[in-house]
Design an enzyme around this catalytic site. Structure first.
Site, mmCIF file in Angstrom:
data_model
loop_
_atom_site.group_PDB
_atom_site.id
_atom_site.type_symbol
_atom_site.label_atom_id
_atom_site.label_comp_id
_atom_site.label_asym_id
_atom_site.label_seq_id
_atom_site.Cartn_x
_atom_site.Cartn_y
_atom_site.Cartn_z
ATOM 1 C CB SER A 134 -0.942 0.000 1.211
ATOM 2 O OG SER A 134 -0.199 -0.025 2.413
ATOM 3 C CD GLU A 135 0.845 4.637 3.038
ATOM 4 O OE1 GLU A 135 1.680 4.744 3.962
ATOM 5 O OE2 GLU A 135 -0.299 5.106 3.108
ATOM 6 C CB THR A 136 7.294 2.045 -1.081
ATOM 7 O OG1 THR A 136 6.718 0.820 -1.543
ATOM 8 C CG2 THR A 136 8.802 1.889 -0.997
#
Length: 297
Positions: free
Chosen positions: A45-47
């Site tokens: 979902s996020e990096t």
């Protein structure tokens, strides 16, 4: 070029629970396009991208780091676009853990410079403490958002509705009698929420219910779930920024500054929230380190 990459589950001590994300350590800044490509490749979902602020800084000694957070293109978007997350609080938790794990940096507090200003993270006996901005809420007339609530909850009784202008998150408190199990099993058609609310005033929907609090066994003061299809996230597993809002609301409702919370998504994760006199919010959570490697670009 090889970039150190990690996957860490936040707000949990168990692997494959909590909120997973990739973390990348950067010696030098990457351009927007490359960071977005990496985020899509990692497919979380996020990096989070943690980088030195100055070329002469050392990962083993510096107390200040840059933090930028990208998410993969959301499923609602027909073609890849650049998407950067303004508030990266949960990644300051992951960054603190991973930076100490790899760089042996023993500074008690690390400061992350983000698009939302400075975020601080420090080690504690019961986890990692994130220092986040306080996000107050105000009462919202239910008539203004009744269609959105109807779609999300159908005929479920609603006890209170609040709104956070800082985050554009809408807080909907379900009647106390429903409890945790009802919230966990509730089916929400998150994708269609954007059809009802398309003004840009709402960027996230928080459903919350009062918990069991204290007693003979330590329980949670409140439970929540978080939906943000406007940001491309159907349901977030555990959300630090949302709890800066929820913590503010429940602190007033319960008359206490130390609160235990659990986000009951399918992965689930818990945290401790402390409202500070300075107007900041401390959120304490644990992390599970699950993957380490290098990305070649």
């Amino acid at each position: 070029m090889k970039l150190p990459m990690f996957v860490v589950d936040a707000f949990t001590s168990e692997a494959f629970r909590g909120n997973p994300a990739a973390v990348c350590l950067l010696e030098n800044e990457l351009d927007d396009d490359m960071r977005q490509k990496i985020a899509r490749e990692m497919n979380h979902s996020e990096t989070a991208f943690i980088q030195k602020l100055h070329p002469t800084d050392s990962f083993t000694q510096t107390e200040d780091l840059g933090l930028r957070t990208n998410r993969a293109s959301p499923p609602l978007v027909p073609k890849p676009i650049f998407i950067e997350v303004p508030l990266g609080g949960k990644h300051s938790m992951r960054g603190c853990q991973e930076h100490k794990e790899i760089g042996e940096n023993m500074n008690p507090t690390l400061t992350f410079v983000t698009l939302s200003g400075e975020l601080k993270a420090r080690q504690a006996e019961d986890g990692i403490i994130m220092d986040l901005p306080h996000c107050p809420t105000h009462h919202k007339d239910v008539k203004e958002v009744q269609d959105l609530i109807k779609l999300a909850l159908d005929n479920v009784l609603v006890q209170d509705v609040h709104y956070s202008p800082d985050t554009k998150f809408l807080l909907v408190r379900i009647e106390d009698s429903y409890g945790r199990s009802f919230l966990e099993n509730l089916e929400v058609n998150a994708r269609d929420l954007t059809k009802i609310e398309n003004t840009g005033k709402v960027q996230g929907l928080m459903l919350t219910v009062k918990g069991e609090g204290g007693g003979k066994t330590q329980g949670y003061d409140f439970y929540s779930r978080f939906f943000a299809p406007w940001l491309g996230v159907m349901e977030d597993p555990v959300t630090g920024s949302a709890h800066a809002v929820l913590g503010s609301y429940w602190s007033q409702q319960l008359g206490k500054k130390e609160i235990r919370a659990f986000q009951c998504s399918p992965r689930g994760g818990g945290m401790k929230i402390s409202l500070q006199d300075s107007g900041r919010v401390d959120i304490t959570g644990q992390t599970a380190f699950v993957l380490e490697g290098n990305l070649t670009i």
